[in-house]
Design a protein around this motif. Sequence first.
Motif, PDB file in Angstrom:
ATOM      1  N   GLU A 190     -18.221 -10.956  21.376  1.00 56.80           N
ATOM      2  CA  GLU A 190     -16.893 -11.449  21.009  1.00 56.80           C
ATOM      3  C   GLU A 190     -16.947 -12.401  19.818  1.00 56.80           C
ATOM      4  O   GLU A 190     -16.087 -12.358  18.940  1.00 56.80           O
ATOM      5  CB  GLU A 190     -16.265 -12.161  22.204  1.00 56.80           C
ATOM      6  CG  GLU A 190     -14.889 -12.746  21.912  1.00 56.80           C
ATOM      7  CD  GLU A 190     -14.291 -13.418  23.129  1.00 56.80           C
ATOM      8  OE1 GLU A 190     -13.315 -14.177  22.948  1.00 56.80           O
ATOM      9  OE2 GLU A 190     -14.795 -13.197  24.246  1.00 56.80           O
ATOM     10  N   LEU A 191     -17.981 -13.250  19.774  1.00 55.10           N
ATOM     11  CA  LEU A 191     -18.074 -14.249  18.708  1.00 55.10           C
ATOM     12  C   LEU A 191     -18.918 -13.784  17.530  1.00 55.10           C
ATOM     13  O   LEU A 191     -19.010 -14.503  16.524  1.00 55.10           O
ATOM     14  CB  LEU A 191     -18.667 -15.551  19.266  1.00 55.10           C
ATOM     15  CG  LEU A 191     -17.890 -16.208  20.411  1.00 55.10           C
ATOM     16  CD1 LEU A 191     -18.585 -17.480  20.848  1.00 55.10           C
ATOM     17  CD2 LEU A 191     -16.457 -16.504  19.979  1.00 55.10           C
ATOM     18  N   GLU A 244     -11.466 -18.717  28.113  1.00 55.95           N
ATOM     19  CA  GLU A 244     -10.598 -17.544  28.039  1.00 55.95           C
ATOM     20  C   GLU A 244     -10.992 -16.502  29.082  1.00 55.95           C
ATOM     21  O   GLU A 244     -10.131 -15.955  29.782  1.00 55.95           O
ATOM     22  CB  GLU A 244     -10.680 -16.922  26.645  1.00 55.95           C
ATOM     23  CG  GLU A 244      -9.889 -15.634  26.523  1.00 55.95           C
ATOM     24  CD  GLU A 244     -10.240 -14.875  25.265  1.00 55.95           C
ATOM     25  OE1 GLU A 244      -9.712 -13.765  25.092  1.00 55.95           O
ATOM     26  OE2 GLU A 244     -11.051 -15.378  24.462  1.00 55.95           O
ATOM     27  N   ARG A 245     -12.301 -16.242  29.200  1.00 52.61           N
ATOM     28  CA  ARG A 245     -12.759 -15.218  30.147  1.00 52.61           C
ATOM     29  C   ARG A 245     -12.627 -15.675  31.597  1.00 52.61           C
ATOM     30  O   ARG A 245     -12.389 -14.858  32.485  1.00 52.61           O
ATOM     31  CB  ARG A 245     -14.216 -14.869  29.851  1.00 52.61           C
ATOM     32  CG  ARG A 245     -14.440 -14.161  28.513  1.00 52.61           C
ATOM     33  CD  ARG A 245     -13.768 -12.810  28.477  1.00 52.61           C
ATOM     34  NE  ARG A 245     -14.072 -12.069  27.273  1.00 52.61           N
ATOM     35  CZ  ARG A 245     -15.032 -11.150  27.186  1.00 52.61           C
ATOM     36  NH1 ARG A 245     -15.756 -10.858  28.243  1.00 52.61           N
ATOM     37  NH2 ARG A 245     -15.254 -10.522  26.063  1.00 52.61           N
ATOM     38  N   ILE A 269     -19.994 -12.628  25.534  1.00 49.76           N
ATOM     39  CA  ILE A 269     -19.622 -13.731  24.644  1.00 49.76           C
ATOM     40  C   ILE A 269     -20.229 -13.524  23.262  1.00 49.76           C
ATOM     41  O   ILE A 269     -19.590 -13.792  22.238  1.00 49.76           O
ATOM     42  CB  ILE A 269     -20.066 -15.069  25.237  1.00 49.76           C
ATOM     43  CG1 ILE A 269     -19.430 -15.280  26.612  1.00 49.76           C
ATOM     44  CG2 ILE A 269     -19.702 -16.225  24.315  1.00 49.76           C
ATOM     45  CD1 ILE A 269     -17.925 -15.382  26.594  1.00 49.76           C
ATOM     46  N   ARG A 313     -16.896 -23.127  20.096  1.00 50.55           N
ATOM     47  CA  ARG A 313     -16.513 -21.715  20.053  1.00 50.55           C
ATOM     48  C   ARG A 313     -16.879 -21.015  21.357  1.00 50.55           C
ATOM     49  O   ARG A 313     -16.078 -20.278  21.932  1.00 50.55           O
ATOM     50  CB  ARG A 313     -17.204 -21.024  18.881  1.00 50.55           C
ATOM     51  CG  ARG A 313     -16.757 -21.477  17.504  1.00 50.55           C
ATOM     52  CD  ARG A 313     -17.490 -20.691  16.434  1.00 50.55           C
ATOM     53  NE  ARG A 313     -17.157 -19.274  16.496  1.00 50.55           N
ATOM     54  CZ  ARG A 313     -17.880 -18.315  15.932  1.00 50.55           C
ATOM     55  NH1 ARG A 313     -19.009 -18.620  15.299  1.00 50.55           N
ATOM     56  NH2 ARG A 313     -17.495 -17.053  16.015  1.00 50.55           N
ATOM     57  N   ALA A 330     -14.407 -19.387  24.366  1.00 54.37           N
ATOM     58  CA  ALA A 330     -14.532 -18.016  24.871  1.00 54.37           C
ATOM     59  C   ALA A 330     -14.742 -18.001  26.381  1.00 54.37           C
ATOM     60  O   ALA A 330     -14.208 -17.138  27.083  1.00 54.37           O
ATOM     61  CB  ALA A 330     -15.686 -17.304  24.155  1.00 54.37           C
ATOM     62  N   ALA A 345      -9.407 -19.448  21.173  1.00 50.47           N
ATOM     63  CA  ALA A 345      -9.633 -18.127  21.745  1.00 50.47           C
ATOM     64  C   ALA A 345      -8.395 -17.270  21.584  1.00 50.47           C
ATOM     65  O   ALA A 345      -7.293 -17.754  21.334  1.00 50.47           O
ATOM     66  CB  ALA A 345     -10.012 -18.248  23.209  1.00 50.47           C
TER      67      ALA A 345
END
Length: 522
Positions: A419-420, A395-396, A416, A388, A392, A68
């Motif tokens: 972001e991905l 991280e959030r 999410i 993945r 994320a 991330a």
Amino acid sequence: MKQGLSLRVSQHLALTPQLQQSIRLLQLSTLELSQEVEQMLDDNPFLELTLEEAPREEFGLDKADAPARDDDIDTEGAAEFSPSSPAPDSASATSESEPAATSESDTPDWDGDGSNEVVPDDGEWGGEAPASRNNLSGDDQMDATDLARGQESLQSHLHRQALSLRLSPEDSAALRFLIESLNDDGYLEDSFEELARGLAGDDLEQVEELVHRFTVAMNLLQHLEPVGVGARNLSECLSLQLKALAGAGAGPDDPCHAALAICRQPIDLLARRDVKRLAQLCGESEARIKAAIGLITRLEPKPGRRFVDVERNIVVPDVLVTRIARNGQPKFRVMLNPEVMPRLRVHDIYAGALKSHKGEGHQALQQRLQEARWFIKNIQQRFDTILRVSNAIVERQKSFFVHGELAMRPLVLREIADELGLHESTISRVTTAKYMATPYGTFELKYFFGSALGTETGGNASSTAVRALIRQFVASENLKKPLSDSQISDMLKEQGIECARRTVAKYREALRIAPANLRKAL
């Protein structure tokens, strides 16, 4: 009618069999994936499990294991799963759009996929741990389901006690029939007349005889252990237990007598704890009624509960999050659980024999070989996507991993997905029935998503954090004056969180917290 030819140009999007399989594998749980792998191992001779470490397949998502953006997320523990070279996006199972699959034939066509140019080594992929196998591999090991099934049932427990009774063949048969007619809670749901008609039909004389036998057998059954078994309703079940307590040398001031009087009243009064109404109906003081209700709450409303063969569901996490120390700052390592990752590879001997064999059936065997290669690739992509998404999420929700659920931030699937670069439905598939082991316990990935509630400062608070705050308020309340939903709503407003009373009631019910009148201590 005149016939003619016309030419029309149209566009449509079809999912290849490989992509359909990838999407299906992505939404499977760990147990379902294990069953899918076992099925594929039985059907495809080119696929095999291996315990040896081998190079990872050289395809997958180009950013599958990328950490991330936050430097506080450490994915060194998952480095061994990173792909050695990027792969084209056309084979990705996490496409932006997922239309209905169309195919010219029902048989999947695997030709041209997973060729030797794409998969040069047919190597196995996975972590360091051996594949998760059946627990029955050793003579001294037992499966958890077998252990659960070894528990004695209520019927077996009662039959064993009935063996010590000296009964006539007719009474013994009636007692056995009643025991087998009990439900899992130990109650007899059907009346004697219904049971008798089910055996004797329209013969009234025989029905009366059976009802008499059942009445005698019921008296015997209700004296067996556990106390309260064979009751027709909750009031009778509680009365049987209270009579057993009262018969053990209870004095006139014992609350058992008042409790028996309560059980003869409508049961909804006891459920509402209507002390004043019960005191009037029973002719007892409110103090004795409160003591009697306290005694009733210690009884067992379901005598057969401890004999129920409850299904044991063992949750195996797909992702492991561990906290590591680095320069005094909280850091977290995110990695896949190697225990749930099947270590598959293409059978080298069979694949080599197929290359030298060009006879009859070569095309069908070649298709099975390509199917095995694509199955390995799709499983690899499944875990790539899970990692993945997990990166994320960590991280959030870094505040959660540091401070707990009270620090949970509002998060929705769209964040999410954006972001991905994945579709929202793909994130939904990934987070369903997939679990993450954290320092605070094991949670489903969907647990980290929650709606937002407004605050006085203009920010947002996660509904998960609000539920945790409600649980904290209730745990610290005065049992003599429990907090109502309105009071909890006011306390949340004092914390700067705008939460209506109805919303508090909805969260309280989701947490399985009783209303204030039932939480009040007598």
